[in-house]
Write a protein that holds these residues in place. Sequence first.
Motif, PDB file in Angstrom:
ATOM      1  N   LYS A 124      -6.010  13.736 -13.011  1.00  0.00           N
ATOM      2  CA  LYS A 124      -5.486  14.733 -13.936  1.00  0.00           C
ATOM      3  C   LYS A 124      -4.136  14.303 -14.490  1.00  0.00           C
ATOM      4  O   LYS A 124      -3.280  13.826 -13.759  1.00  0.00           O
ATOM      5  CB  LYS A 124      -5.347  16.083 -13.222  1.00  0.00           C
ATOM      6  CG  LYS A 124      -4.881  17.223 -14.125  1.00  0.00           C
ATOM      7  CD  LYS A 124      -4.769  18.529 -13.334  1.00  0.00           C
ATOM      8  CE  LYS A 124      -4.287  19.662 -14.236  1.00  0.00           C
ATOM      9  NZ  LYS A 124      -4.136  20.933 -13.483  1.00  0.00           N
ATOM     10  N   ILE A 125      -3.979  14.447 -15.786  1.00  0.00           N
ATOM     11  CA  ILE A 125      -2.708  14.114 -16.421  1.00  0.00           C
ATOM     12  C   ILE A 125      -1.635  15.120 -16.012  1.00  0.00           C
ATOM     13  O   ILE A 125      -1.888  16.328 -15.928  1.00  0.00           O
ATOM     14  CB  ILE A 125      -2.853  14.098 -17.965  1.00  0.00           C
ATOM     15  CG1 ILE A 125      -1.558  13.611 -18.637  1.00  0.00           C
ATOM     16  CG2 ILE A 125      -3.259  15.465 -18.480  1.00  0.00           C
ATOM     17  CD1 ILE A 125      -1.293  12.173 -18.462  1.00  0.00           C
ATOM     18  N   GLN A 126      -0.422  14.635 -15.714  1.00  0.00           N
ATOM     19  CA  GLN A 126       0.697  15.488 -15.305  1.00  0.00           C
ATOM     20  C   GLN A 126       1.783  15.401 -16.377  1.00  0.00           C
ATOM     21  O   GLN A 126       2.840  14.801 -16.174  1.00  0.00           O
ATOM     22  CB  GLN A 126       1.236  15.050 -13.944  1.00  0.00           C
ATOM     23  CG  GLN A 126       0.179  15.028 -12.844  1.00  0.00           C
ATOM     24  CD  GLN A 126       0.745  14.595 -11.508  1.00  0.00           C
ATOM     25  OE1 GLN A 126       1.456  15.348 -10.836  1.00  0.00           O
ATOM     26  NE2 GLN A 126       0.435  13.360 -11.106  1.00  0.00           N
ATOM     27  N   THR A 127       1.505  15.990 -17.509  1.00  0.00           N
ATOM     28  CA  THR A 127       2.406  15.882 -18.655  1.00  0.00           C
ATOM     29  C   THR A 127       3.803  16.396 -18.336  1.00  0.00           C
ATOM     30  O   THR A 127       4.808  15.861 -18.823  1.00  0.00           O
ATOM     31  CB  THR A 127       1.826  16.658 -19.858  1.00  0.00           C
ATOM     32  OG1 THR A 127       0.470  16.295 -20.054  1.00  0.00           O
ATOM     33  CG2 THR A 127       2.626  16.370 -21.115  1.00  0.00           C
ATOM     34  N   GLU A 128       3.888  17.453 -17.522  1.00  0.00           N
ATOM     35  CA  GLU A 128       5.193  18.044 -17.215  1.00  0.00           C
ATOM     36  C   GLU A 128       6.095  17.108 -16.418  1.00  0.00           C
ATOM     37  O   GLU A 128       7.325  17.286 -16.399  1.00  0.00           O
ATOM     38  CB  GLU A 128       5.001  19.353 -16.443  1.00  0.00           C
ATOM     39  CG  GLU A 128       4.470  19.206 -15.024  1.00  0.00           C
ATOM     40  CD  GLU A 128       2.972  18.952 -14.952  1.00  0.00           C
ATOM     41  OE1 GLU A 128       2.447  18.795 -13.835  1.00  0.00           O
ATOM     42  OE2 GLU A 128       2.330  18.921 -16.039  1.00  0.00           O
TER      43      GLU A 128
ATOM     44  N   VAL B  74       0.821  -1.217   0.000  1.00  0.00           N
ATOM     45  CA  VAL B  74       0.000   0.000   0.000  1.00  0.00           C
ATOM     46  C   VAL B  74       0.853   1.264   0.000  1.00  0.00           C
ATOM     47  O   VAL B  74       0.483   2.270  -0.618  1.00  0.00           O
ATOM     48  CB  VAL B  74      -0.963  -0.017   1.210  1.00  0.00           C
ATOM     49  CG1 VAL B  74      -1.721   1.305   1.324  1.00  0.00           C
ATOM     50  CG2 VAL B  74      -1.933  -1.177   1.095  1.00  0.00           C
ATOM     51  N   LYS B  75       1.998   1.235   0.659  1.00  0.00           N
ATOM     52  CA  LYS B  75       2.808   2.453   0.789  1.00  0.00           C
ATOM     53  C   LYS B  75       3.771   2.672  -0.373  1.00  0.00           C
ATOM     54  O   LYS B  75       4.476   3.689  -0.418  1.00  0.00           O
ATOM     55  CB  LYS B  75       3.598   2.410   2.093  1.00  0.00           C
ATOM     56  CG  LYS B  75       4.692   1.349   2.124  1.00  0.00           C
ATOM     57  CD  LYS B  75       5.537   1.444   3.383  1.00  0.00           C
ATOM     58  CE  LYS B  75       6.648   0.409   3.393  1.00  0.00           C
ATOM     59  NZ  LYS B  75       7.493   0.517   4.596  1.00  0.00           N
ATOM     60  N   GLN B  76       3.838   1.738  -1.315  1.00  0.00           N
ATOM     61  CA  GLN B  76       4.779   1.860  -2.419  1.00  0.00           C
ATOM     62  C   GLN B  76       4.299   2.897  -3.425  1.00  0.00           C
ATOM     63  O   GLN B  76       3.089   3.134  -3.580  1.00  0.00           O
ATOM     64  CB  GLN B  76       4.968   0.509  -3.117  1.00  0.00           C
ATOM     65  CG  GLN B  76       5.388  -0.625  -2.194  1.00  0.00           C
ATOM     66  CD  GLN B  76       6.671  -0.334  -1.448  1.00  0.00           C
ATOM     67  OE1 GLN B  76       7.625   0.205  -2.026  1.00  0.00           O
ATOM     68  NE2 GLN B  76       6.705  -0.681  -0.169  1.00  0.00           N
ATOM     69  N   THR B  77       5.236   3.500  -4.118  1.00  0.00           N
ATOM     70  CA  THR B  77       4.908   4.514  -5.129  1.00  0.00           C
ATOM     71  C   THR B  77       5.336   4.110  -6.535  1.00  0.00           C
ATOM     72  O   THR B  77       4.975   4.776  -7.504  1.00  0.00           O
ATOM     73  CB  THR B  77       5.571   5.853  -4.782  1.00  0.00           C
ATOM     74  OG1 THR B  77       6.990   5.669  -4.665  1.00  0.00           O
ATOM     75  CG2 THR B  77       5.021   6.399  -3.461  1.00  0.00           C
ATOM     76  N   ASP B  78       6.091   3.042  -6.651  1.00  0.00           N
ATOM     77  CA  ASP B  78       6.527   2.522  -7.945  1.00  0.00           C
ATOM     78  C   ASP B  78       5.589   1.395  -8.356  1.00  0.00           C
ATOM     79  O   ASP B  78       5.275   0.514  -7.548  1.00  0.00           O
ATOM     80  CB  ASP B  78       7.971   2.029  -7.862  1.00  0.00           C
ATOM     81  CG  ASP B  78       8.507   1.577  -9.205  1.00  0.00           C
ATOM     82  OD1 ASP B  78       8.158   0.460  -9.626  1.00  0.00           O
ATOM     83  OD2 ASP B  78       9.283   2.312  -9.820  1.00  0.00           O
TER      84      ASP B  78
ATOM     85  N   ASN C 120       3.738  10.706 -10.270  1.00  0.00           N
ATOM     86  CA  ASN C 120       3.862  11.479 -11.502  1.00  0.00           C
ATOM     87  C   ASN C 120       2.853  11.061 -12.562  1.00  0.00           C
ATOM     88  O   ASN C 120       2.786  11.662 -13.629  1.00  0.00           O
ATOM     89  CB  ASN C 120       5.273  11.346 -12.079  1.00  0.00           C
ATOM     90  CG  ASN C 120       6.336  11.836 -11.121  1.00  0.00           C
ATOM     91  OD1 ASN C 120       6.084  12.737 -10.311  1.00  0.00           O
ATOM     92  ND2 ASN C 120       7.525  11.259 -11.193  1.00  0.00           N
ATOM     93  N   LEU C 121       2.124  10.006 -12.275  1.00  0.00           N
ATOM     94  CA  LEU C 121       1.178   9.484 -13.242  1.00  0.00           C
ATOM     95  C   LEU C 121      -0.237   9.966 -12.920  1.00  0.00           C
ATOM     96  O   LEU C 121      -0.482  10.617 -11.920  1.00  0.00           O
ATOM     97  CB  LEU C 121       1.227   7.948 -13.250  1.00  0.00           C
ATOM     98  CG  LEU C 121       2.541   7.324 -13.715  1.00  0.00           C
ATOM     99  CD1 LEU C 121       2.541   5.828 -13.454  1.00  0.00           C
ATOM    100  CD2 LEU C 121       2.776   7.607 -15.199  1.00  0.00           C
TER     101      LEU C 121
END
Length: 799
Positions: free
Chosen positions: A458-462, A293-297, A373-374
């Motif tokens: 929301k898409i984070q294109t940057e 649950v705590k992972q970000t990858d 970032n996704l």
Amino acid sequence: MSLLHLAVISPFLLAIFIPILYKLFRRIHTGWFVLPLPILLFSYFLSFLPFISKKEIIIESVPWIPVLGIDFTVKVDGLGLLFALLISGIGALVVLYSIYYLAKEKEKLNTFYVYLLLFMGAMLGVVLSDNLIVLYTFWEFTSFSSFLLIGYWYHKEKSRYGAQKSMLITVLGGLSMLGGIILLYMMTDTFHISEIIEQAAIISTEPLFIPALLCFLLGAFTKSAQFPFHIWLPDAMEAPTPVSAYLHSATMVKAGIYLVARMSPVFAEQGLWLWLIAGFGLVTLFWGSFSAVKQTDLKAILAFSTVSQLGLIMSLLGIGAAALHFEGIDNQYFGLATTAAVFHLINHATFKGSLFMVAGIVDHETGTRDIRNLGGLMNFMPITFTIAIIGTFSMAGLPPFNGFLSKEMFFMGMNRVLDLHIFSLDTWGILFPVIAWLASVFTFIYSMILVFKTFTGKIQTEKLMKKPHEAPIGMLISPIILAALVIVFGLFPNILSDSLIAPATSSIMPNSDINVHISFWHGLSPELFMTIGVVVFGIVLFLTFPKWRKIYHFFPNKLTLNRLYDNSLEGMQRIANKLTKMYMSGSIRTYLIYIFTFFIIILASTIGVKNAFKFNTSNISSIGFYEILLALAIVVASISILFAKTRLTSILLLGSIGYTVAIFFVLFRAPDLALTQLVIETISVALFLLCFYKLPQLKRDVEKIRFKLTNAVISIGVGAIVTLIALSAHSNKLFDSIAGYYVENTYEEAAGKNMVNVILVDFRGFDTMFEITVLAIAGLGIFGMIKLSLKGGKKNENK
């Protein structure tokens, strides 16, 4: 060799030709040459389904080391066929996926596919071998080949670290398993699994039974990433995504599951087997889901989810083991747990394989796997999003996907533990459904995080390295097929019931008649309410995750198992460095002191403990006057070397010892040996003179007396020990000398009158040939060094 044997070794054979094909066909992706093999293997193993569905067993054997009872026996039953189909079927999809994932211009595809084929062949050998030694051989080969695959991007430090970590942990377990194999052989006098199973009831009372059980479980737990050995699996995610999809969803991590399932008929007699497998499985299930649950990858989430799902399957096998050998237990009733384990094994391979490929697609098309970032990729990657929804909802245990069915069966198996009135399960067993439910809640949460944090919002294109877009169709085919299987097996689960699940369950429970029927609706059962609770609490916790995620801060990084692993390696390295510096002084004399001291202690203690010294003078010939003189001459020359002031004097004294030994051979009527000794001594003296001519003059430094005494004691000790061994060997003749054989057969068999020559040339022909070969290699090496030295000297002169 049968066609079955050829199927097992075919990946190894193809691996030999991959480098050649890679060089000859540079413009063609090497994966196209590999893809036909797993497809053919999958088709070949499918042909066994009609036989296996009737509970038939196919066995083919080829002698390997018959003297030790080691044969390459290939056995295809329900369990072996299930794994063979997963290995070849998922393998074909992974190869197809890798063709589009790995660019032939950027990657060394020859090495990648060689490693992949080696692993595929090793896994087939593991699941189809009936001989434990052969199984162990392939088992260790899976560790070796997975090490190569995980470290494929060796230029990355994390890849090297993950590969080393997986190798150390899994090989440690493999060595433990080897110990268990040896213990089983000592109890059963066979390496064949089928024969060991027949003796299970007899050996369960043996004192070596429990140690063998623990050794096997250590091997299984390390390979299948059970707590606390799970730490290697997340670091293995540094491998290319096709490797992760293959090794960590359907093959390598399932090897430990296979071992437990295969050996359950042997070890289930002991309640320790049930408690350890089910207990460690549930702990792994909870800790893996809680950590995911705590992972970000994306791949990190999938890695910990794999740990969790492996714990689920392992716990089911533990509960199912209760139905194997205990009287008063309804096998059909409690065999459900084993059936659920087999079914979830298949389901996990389908949904987890597709999710790994989805993670690879997201990384490939956006340049990142970080969910921070996704977001918003649903509109750019609709097909990938659909596959992700199917895979994650199945993993979360939601209908109408196959994961829902096996999760319901999992809850049912955990609830029935309380009905087992053995091993205190009727009291402590209440923890089983509680832990299973809590872990399922966290499984639901990380499944929702995986799909919604990536594709909605929301898409984070940057924050993306690439402009997101849908993957090419070639990269989508494999995950689409797996996602389709998730739906098909969910809607029509009984396609597999009689053809694959029931035969596999019967292989694990050979004395039970299991009838498998899987359905969606079981009424308003406790399992249904548990699933509703998982969904309700899961949704609430998912939506409020930012508010309670701080609980993970209460787990300090300094107390993690990874930190313990790293500190252990660093500590061992420091100790090793200190020990090495203690004895690696750079002095040859010091090294000889160590060697000879150890020599004296070991041999003297062996003679003393075994009471091996004997001295019998009845068969000793008389000692002549000349022999005494020669012996005294050798002693005087040896002692004189110690007091020589120049190297020339030392060399001459040493040579005189060799020439005196040659005179001994003359007295003993061995002129050939005397001549050989004279030639050797002459060459040795000449070489010594040539070498020492280049060295500076010998300087006698004043040394402390204690060093001389130490040398004297060691020298005398070595001489005394060798003398005692020689006398004892001469006095303890247990059989007639082989000399009589040579006397009788030298002329008859070899037509030679010179016994020494005949022994060297005919009776010991290979020995002599290899000695000459070694001398020739040494001579070539010396010649090469001399040539290099001369060339180096000329270069220096030119400078």
